[in-house]
Write an enzyme that holds these catalytic residues in place. Structure first.
Site, PDB file in Angstrom:
ATOM      1  N   GLU A 291      -0.441 -18.750  58.447  1.00  0.00           N
ATOM      2  CA  GLU A 291       0.413 -18.308  57.349  1.00  0.00           C
ATOM      3  C   GLU A 291      -0.176 -17.044  56.733  1.00  0.00           C
ATOM      4  O   GLU A 291      -1.355 -17.010  56.377  1.00  0.00           O
ATOM      5  CB  GLU A 291       0.503 -19.390  56.265  1.00  0.00           C
TER       6      GLU A 291
ATOM      7  N   HIS B 172       7.522 -17.260  63.799  1.00  0.00           N
ATOM      8  CA  HIS B 172       8.307 -18.459  63.499  1.00  0.00           C
ATOM      9  C   HIS B 172       9.780 -18.191  63.817  1.00  0.00           C
ATOM     10  O   HIS B 172      10.511 -19.077  64.246  1.00  0.00           O
ATOM     11  CB  HIS B 172       8.118 -18.830  62.019  1.00  0.00           C
TER      12      HIS B 172
END
Ligand code: ZN
Length: 269
Positions: free
Chosen positions: A99, A172
């Site tokens: 992330e 993603h």
């Protein structure tokens, strides 16, 4: 930076409850943005440590380059959700997730400010315009700072060295297209995919200025102040580029060496 016992050395660790099951021989590395603010990863860390979030990637990289790990690399993190890659579903079963602290898409509000979905104001110099590859819609996006990208590159290289089973780096948005937009068009993905293909020692991407005069601006748009002016034949390093739009460049050889800013990319070759 090294990995011992499936953990990065020299960074904060906290096991997140939002993980579970063994992760063996991961084959892909998935890049995300957090859609959150703050300099460091602490705010996101607390989110990932909260069982109610039901989400956690393995590693968080803050805007200031601080790295934290919340899931060990031999454990499945819950970061991909409903996902598919090369015909195989449930990418959490075969991926490591990172992330990256970044707001993602921004909106220009009536007061002229750029705001995140949560209402946070982002400075104009940290904003670019780009089209996401999956919907082609022109939006504002928060840029990623070099200090953050450098830290991410170090984490990526360390993971690739420890887990040679990883053969691809994806977003993603690649494994959940239409559902997810992260890390989005402001993220210089090619800089990271080139780490897998072993071209990390390649020199920076150089471009030559083709316009007789080319303004370097403080942001990705005509409204931003002019920081310097390039001339035909000047050489710049491309930090990143949105084809057909604005390129973030650093002037290397020419009339304004050392200036970093934005130029219209159609005048670079
Ligand atoms: Zn994501």
């Amino acid at each position: 930076m090294q990995i011992a016992n499936h953990k990065l050395t020299g960074c904060w660790h906290g096991p997140s409850p939002n993980s579970g099951g063994a992760l063996n021989n991961p084959s892909i590395l998935v890049m995300h943005f957090t859609a959150s603010g703050g300099a460091g990863p602490q705010g996101v860390r607390n989110y990932f440590l909260n069982p109610a979030a039901k989400a956690a990637a393995h590693v968080i990289v803050g805007r200031n380059g601080v790295v934290e790990q919340v899931v060990a690399f031999n454990v499945r993190g819950w970061h991909a959700g409903k996902s598919i890659w090369r015909g195989v579903r449930n990418c959490n079963d075969f991926s490591i997730g990172i992330e990256i602290d970044n707001w993602g898409a921004l909106t220009k509000t009536e007061d002229g400010k750029f705001r995140s979905y949560a209402g946070a104001v982002v400075a104009p110099a940290r904003v670019t315009q780009a089209r996401h590859k999956y919907d082609g819609v022109l939006r504002y996006w928060e840029i990623f700072d070099e200090v953050q990208l450098d830290a991410l590159a170090e984490v990526t290289k360390t993971i690739l060295a420890a887990y040679p089973s990883i053969t691809e780096i994806v977003g993603h948005d690649d494994i959940a297209p239409g559902r997810k937009s992260d890390p989005g068009p402001a993220f210089p993905m090619s800089r990271f995919t080139s780490l897998v293909t072993g071209r990390d020692d390649a020199p920076p991407t150089r471009r030559r200025v083709t316009a007789s005069r080319l303004n370097v601006r403080g942001g990705a748009g005509m409204q931003f102040e002019v920081l310097g002016q390039l001339q035909s034949g000047d050489m710049v390093d491309l930090l990143y580029d949105t084809p057909g739009m604005w390129a973030h460049i650093s002037c290397t050889l020419g009339h304004t060496p050392g200036v970093t800013g934005w130029v219209a990319d159609q005048y670079l070759r």
